[in-house]
Scaffold this active site. Structure first.
Site, PDB file in Angstrom:
ATOM      1  N   LYS A 267       0.862  -1.192   0.000  1.00  0.00           N
ATOM      2  CA  LYS A 267       0.000   0.000   0.000  1.00  0.00           C
ATOM      3  C   LYS A 267       0.890   1.231   0.000  1.00  0.00           C
ATOM      4  O   LYS A 267       1.718   1.410   0.887  1.00  0.00           O
ATOM      5  CB  LYS A 267      -0.899   0.000   1.246  1.00  0.00           C
ATOM      6  CG  LYS A 267      -1.640   1.325   1.480  1.00  0.00           C
ATOM      7  CD  LYS A 267      -2.554   1.283   2.701  1.00  0.00           C
ATOM      8  CE  LYS A 267      -3.120   2.671   3.021  1.00  0.00           C
ATOM      9  NZ  LYS A 267      -3.982   2.689   4.223  1.00  0.00           N
ATOM     10  N   ASP A 272      -2.394  10.325   3.606  1.00  0.00           N
ATOM     11  CA  ASP A 272      -3.792   9.949   3.802  1.00  0.00           C
ATOM     12  C   ASP A 272      -4.501  10.975   4.681  1.00  0.00           C
ATOM     13  O   ASP A 272      -4.440  10.908   5.907  1.00  0.00           O
ATOM     14  CB  ASP A 272      -3.872   8.553   4.443  1.00  0.00           C
ATOM     15  CG  ASP A 272      -5.313   8.093   4.653  1.00  0.00           C
ATOM     16  OD1 ASP A 272      -6.236   8.731   4.085  1.00  0.00           O
ATOM     17  OD2 ASP A 272      -5.504   7.094   5.381  1.00  0.00           O
ATOM     18  N   LYS A 279      -9.852  13.106   8.167  1.00  0.00           N
ATOM     19  CA  LYS A 279      -9.347  12.698   9.487  1.00  0.00           C
ATOM     20  C   LYS A 279      -9.273  13.905  10.410  1.00  0.00           C
ATOM     21  O   LYS A 279      -9.130  15.039   9.944  1.00  0.00           O
ATOM     22  CB  LYS A 279      -7.928  12.118   9.331  1.00  0.00           C
ATOM     23  CG  LYS A 279      -7.873  10.722   8.764  1.00  0.00           C
ATOM     24  CD  LYS A 279      -6.436  10.222   8.721  1.00  0.00           C
ATOM     25  CE  LYS A 279      -6.361   8.831   8.115  1.00  0.00           C
ATOM     26  NZ  LYS A 279      -7.032   7.797   8.896  1.00  0.00           N
ATOM     27  N   ASP A 290       1.784   6.405   5.550  1.00  0.00           N
ATOM     28  CA  ASP A 290       0.794   5.464   5.014  1.00  0.00           C
ATOM     29  C   ASP A 290       1.289   4.761   3.733  1.00  0.00           C
ATOM     30  O   ASP A 290       0.542   4.019   3.101  1.00  0.00           O
ATOM     31  CB  ASP A 290      -0.535   6.202   4.756  1.00  0.00           C
ATOM     32  CG  ASP A 290      -1.733   5.302   4.949  1.00  0.00           C
ATOM     33  OD1 ASP A 290      -1.586   4.232   5.568  1.00  0.00           O
ATOM     34  OD2 ASP A 290      -2.833   5.669   4.470  1.00  0.00           O
ATOM     35  N   ASP A 349     -12.022   7.308   3.799  1.00  0.00           N
ATOM     36  CA  ASP A 349     -10.813   7.057   4.584  1.00  0.00           C
ATOM     37  C   ASP A 349     -10.432   5.572   4.584  1.00  0.00           C
ATOM     38  O   ASP A 349      -9.360   5.207   5.036  1.00  0.00           O
ATOM     39  CB  ASP A 349     -11.014   7.571   6.016  1.00  0.00           C
ATOM     40  CG  ASP A 349      -9.709   7.742   6.774  1.00  0.00           C
ATOM     41  OD1 ASP A 349      -8.642   7.660   6.134  1.00  0.00           O
ATOM     42  OD2 ASP A 349      -9.765   7.956   7.994  1.00  0.00           O
ATOM     43  N   GLU A 351      -9.328   3.837   2.209  1.00  0.00           N
ATOM     44  CA  GLU A 351      -8.825   3.937   0.839  1.00  0.00           C
ATOM     45  C   GLU A 351      -7.764   2.888   0.504  1.00  0.00           C
ATOM     46  O   GLU A 351      -7.573   2.551  -0.659  1.00  0.00           O
ATOM     47  CB  GLU A 351      -8.250   5.345   0.592  1.00  0.00           C
ATOM     48  CG  GLU A 351      -6.803   5.561   1.048  1.00  0.00           C
ATOM     49  CD  GLU A 351      -6.586   5.408   2.541  1.00  0.00           C
ATOM     50  OE1 GLU A 351      -7.560   5.545   3.292  1.00  0.00           O
ATOM     51  OE2 GLU A 351      -5.449   5.124   2.959  1.00  0.00           O
ATOM     52  N   ARG A 353      -7.648  -0.331   0.996  1.00  0.00           N
ATOM     53  CA  ARG A 353      -8.218  -1.522   0.360  1.00  0.00           C
ATOM     54  C   ARG A 353      -8.654  -1.220  -1.077  1.00  0.00           C
ATOM     55  O   ARG A 353      -8.643  -2.113  -1.924  1.00  0.00           O
ATOM     56  CB  ARG A 353      -9.389  -2.043   1.211  1.00  0.00           C
ATOM     57  CG  ARG A 353     -10.520  -1.075   1.386  1.00  0.00           C
ATOM     58  CD  ARG A 353     -11.413  -1.407   2.574  1.00  0.00           C
ATOM     59  NE  ARG A 353     -10.860  -0.941   3.844  1.00  0.00           N
ATOM     60  CZ  ARG A 353     -11.444  -1.108   5.021  1.00  0.00           C
ATOM     61  NH1 ARG A 353     -12.595  -1.746   5.116  1.00  0.00           N
ATOM     62  NH2 ARG A 353     -10.879  -0.643   6.114  1.00  0.00           N
TER      63      ARG A 353
HETATM   64  N1  BES Z   1      -4.092   4.594   6.953  1.00  0.00           N
HETATM   65  C1  BES Z   1      -5.242   4.385   7.749  1.00  0.00           C
HETATM   66  C2  BES Z   1      -5.020   3.391   8.873  1.00  0.00           C
HETATM   67  C3  BES Z   1      -4.212   3.887  10.036  1.00  0.00           C
HETATM   68  C4  BES Z   1      -4.779   4.717  10.980  1.00  0.00           C
HETATM   69  C5  BES Z   1      -2.904   3.493  10.190  1.00  0.00           C
HETATM   70  C6  BES Z   1      -4.026   5.149  12.062  1.00  0.00           C
HETATM   71  C7  BES Z   1      -2.162   3.922  11.275  1.00  0.00           C
HETATM   72  C8  BES Z   1      -2.717   4.750  12.200  1.00  0.00           C
HETATM   73  C9  BES Z   1      -6.373   3.851   6.892  1.00  0.00           C
HETATM   74  O1  BES Z   1      -6.413   4.332   5.596  1.00  0.00           O
HETATM   75  C10 BES Z   1      -7.643   4.280   7.531  1.00  0.00           C
HETATM   76  O2  BES Z   1      -7.896   5.438   7.588  1.00  0.00           O
HETATM   77  N2  BES Z   1      -8.414   3.306   8.027  1.00  0.00           N
HETATM   78  C11 BES Z   1      -9.615   3.585   8.699  1.00  0.00           C
HETATM   79  C12 BES Z   1     -10.648   2.603   8.229  1.00  0.00           C
HETATM   80  C13 BES Z   1     -12.054   2.949   8.645  1.00  0.00           C
HETATM   81  C14 BES Z   1     -12.512   4.199   7.953  1.00  0.00           C
HETATM   82  C15 BES Z   1     -12.949   1.790   8.318  1.00  0.00           C
HETATM   83  C16 BES Z   1      -9.374   3.461  10.192  1.00  0.00           C
HETATM   84  O3  BES Z   1      -8.633   2.571  10.604  1.00  0.00           O
HETATM   85  O4  BES Z   1      -9.895   4.281  10.941  1.00  0.00           O
HETATM   86 ZN    ZN Z   2      -4.648   4.908   4.783  1.00  0.00          ZN
HETATM   87 MN    MN Z   3      -7.467   6.166   5.415  1.00  0.00          MN
END
Ligand code: BES
Ligand code: ZN
Ligand code: MN
Length: 493
Positions: A267, A272, A279, A290, A349, A351, A353
């Site tokens: 990825k 992000d 966020k 990210d 968010d 994204e 996947r």
């Molecule tokens: N890159 C983030 C995941 C992440 C968050 C990694 C904090 C490290 C620290 C990912 O793209 C994301 O935002 N995931 C969301 C998914 C949710 C919207 C279902 C998450 O984990 O909040």
């Molecule tokens: Zn992300």
């Molecule tokens: Mn995200």
């Protein structure tokens, strides 16, 4: 860093610092006992005086010892005799690394390789010594105007008692050193800010790697090329960004035999923001990390290029910047993936996947032996597993077991979470084939369930490295994980 094997008599080896182990309860390993004799029992006296008790990882520096050509001795505690295993050995080497750093030593002679370690031979121990000591001298300076002084430790000699192990140890040191070089590249890419490390920049780094290494071919697919392939999901993530998205493909060809390749997919979200599902501001800077999955693919390919094993490996990076704008994907938008499956983007968010699923479809063309994707995919995996282990989810028990064991072997552990069918219904959508989020429960698992829909044609594992790819706080920065795990897995499979 330079690693050399020494088999000459101990008293004839010149070094700035000889590293010697000391067990608890005043027991000395063979090599330490030998040095004790050479130094007229100086070590025994120091231990008798209680200056070092030998608990795991404790260190003590001694200057100008008599009877040896070492300027210093670094004693390190080994814990109780008979209890030393690989995990403890790794702790010990980490303490040694800290000690050498503290005293700013330029070279050292390591004797710990000769210790009896329960579940590892001198090979594995040597590999860990090289990996850990070399990784310990990484420093980030690229965007600082004052670079400071270079790290001191440049040369490590390894003292080997059993000379028959020489060629095996040589190989192990080379592997450990190549892994550390790969980790350094991964850490550097991860640490670079989003305004420098863009998808285009990552593509250039991959091209550069191919230019420097004959065995590697790189191609970078443009947005137009991806559109022609039908990668509507990957492309939807970069819609709000002025940076072009990219699919980066690195083909490492180490053997002309037509063996099926193992594939790794990273990825590469170079920043992000969350997109329209923005966020919160606090700590958002960390979302420059990210792309650590992508960086681990680069680092792993670089390590392979250094080692030149006779295997075939494909490294793929799915890269985009996730930004809000008038052109950005909105919650409720529906996109069509390369597989033909339609996706309702309920949260922009989620994204990672969305970029990975099209890459997973793309790599079907290689008829892979296995596919491993590496992603900072969910905050939920940090809640579940913290920063100690990465999450692994897989459609193949054998592959999951292998990754578990390999992680333990190289100090880069993973722990499996279930992706049972019972979780799949959380991704049901009224308007598309699948939704891109599965609600508040089991967030890491539903993210993996999403990916599993695109990984049906091969044995597949997903590594969620959101908790392990970088450190927070004073030591903030990329860790280089899971390069050790990936390299070891690829070399052995
Ligand atoms: N890159 C983030 C995941 C992440 C968050 C990694 C904090 C490290 C620290 C990912 O793209 C994301 O935002 N995931 C969301 C998914 C949710 C919207 C279902 C998450 O984990 O909040
Ligand atoms: Zn992300
Ligand atoms: Mn995200």
């Amino acid at each position: 860093m330079n690693f050399t094997i020494k088999t000459a008599a101990l008293q004839n080896i010149t070094t700035s610092c000889m590293i010697l182990g000391v067990y608890q309860n005043k027991a000395l390993p063979e090599v330490t006992a030998e040095v004790n004799k050479l130094t007229h029992r100086a070590l025994g006296n120091i231990i008798e005086a209680g200056d070092i008790s030998g608990t795991l990882g404790q260190t003590l520096l001694i200057h100008n010892p008599e009877g040896v050509r070492a300027k210093r001795l670094l004693l390190v505690g080994l814990g109780k005799k008979g209890e030393l295993d690989l995990k403890k050995f790794i702790k010990i080497i980490n303490s040694v690394a800290q000690g050498l750093k503290k005293y700013a030593l330029g070279d050292a002679l390591d004797t710990l390789i000769n210790l009896p370690v329960k579940n590892a031979g001198s090979e594995k121990c040597g590999q860990m010594i090289a990996q850990i000591l070399q990784n310990s001298v990484y420093r980030y300076t690229q965007t600082k105007s004052k670079k400071g002084s270079k790290p001191e430790l440049k040369k490590v000699d390894v003292y080997l008692v059993d000379k028959t192990q020489r060629s095996k140890l040589r190989k192990a040191l080379d592997i450990g050193s190549a892994v550390a070089s790969g980790m350094a590249l991964t850490r550097e890419m991860g640490n670079l800010p989003g305004n420098i490390c863009t998808p285009t920049f990552l593509g250039e780094q991959a091209q550069l790697l191919a230019k420097r290494n004959k065995g590697l071919k790189t191609k970078v697919l443009s947005e137009a090329q991806m559109r022609r392939l039908g990668m509507g999901s990957l492309l939807s993530v970069g819609n709000g960004s002025d940076e072009n998205s990219a699919l980066i493909i690195m083909e490492y060809n180490g053997t002309s035999e037509k063996t099926k390749p193992n594939v790794i997919v990273g990825k590469g979200i170079t920043f992000d923001t969350g997109g329209i599902s923005l966020k919160p501001g606090a700590g958002m800077d960390e979302m420059k990390f990210d792309m650590c999955g992508a960086a681990s693919v680069l680092g792993t390919m670089a390590a392979l290029c250094a080692l030149k094993p006779r295997i075939n490996v494909i490294g793929v990076i799915a890269s985009a910047e996730n930004m809000p704008s008038g052109r950005a994907t909105k919650p409720g938008d529906i996109v069509t993936s390369m597989s033909g499956q339609t996706i309702e983007v309920l949260n922009t968010d989620a994204e990672g996947r969305l970029v990975l699923c099209d890459a997973l479809t793309y790599v079907e063309r290689y008829k892979p032996k296995s596919v491993i994707d590496i992603a900072t995919l969910t905050g939920a995996v940090i809640v579940a597993l913290g920063s100690v282990v990465s999450g692994v989810m897989s459609n193949n028990d054998e592959l999951a077991d292998k990754l578990y064991q390999t992680g333990l072997d190289v100090n880069d552990p993973v722990w499996r979470l279930p992706i049972w069918d019972e979780y799949q219904s959380q991704l049901d959508s009224n308007f598309a084939d699948i939704a891109n989020i599965g609600g508040p429960k089991a967030g890491s698992i539903t993210a993996a369930c999403f990916l599993s829909r695109f990984a049906k044609k091969y044995p597949w594992a997903h590594l969620d490295i959101a908790g392990t790819a970088w450190l927070q706080g004073k030591e903030k920065g990329a860790t280089g994980r899971p390069v050790p795990l990936l390299v070891e897995y690829l070399l052995n499979n």
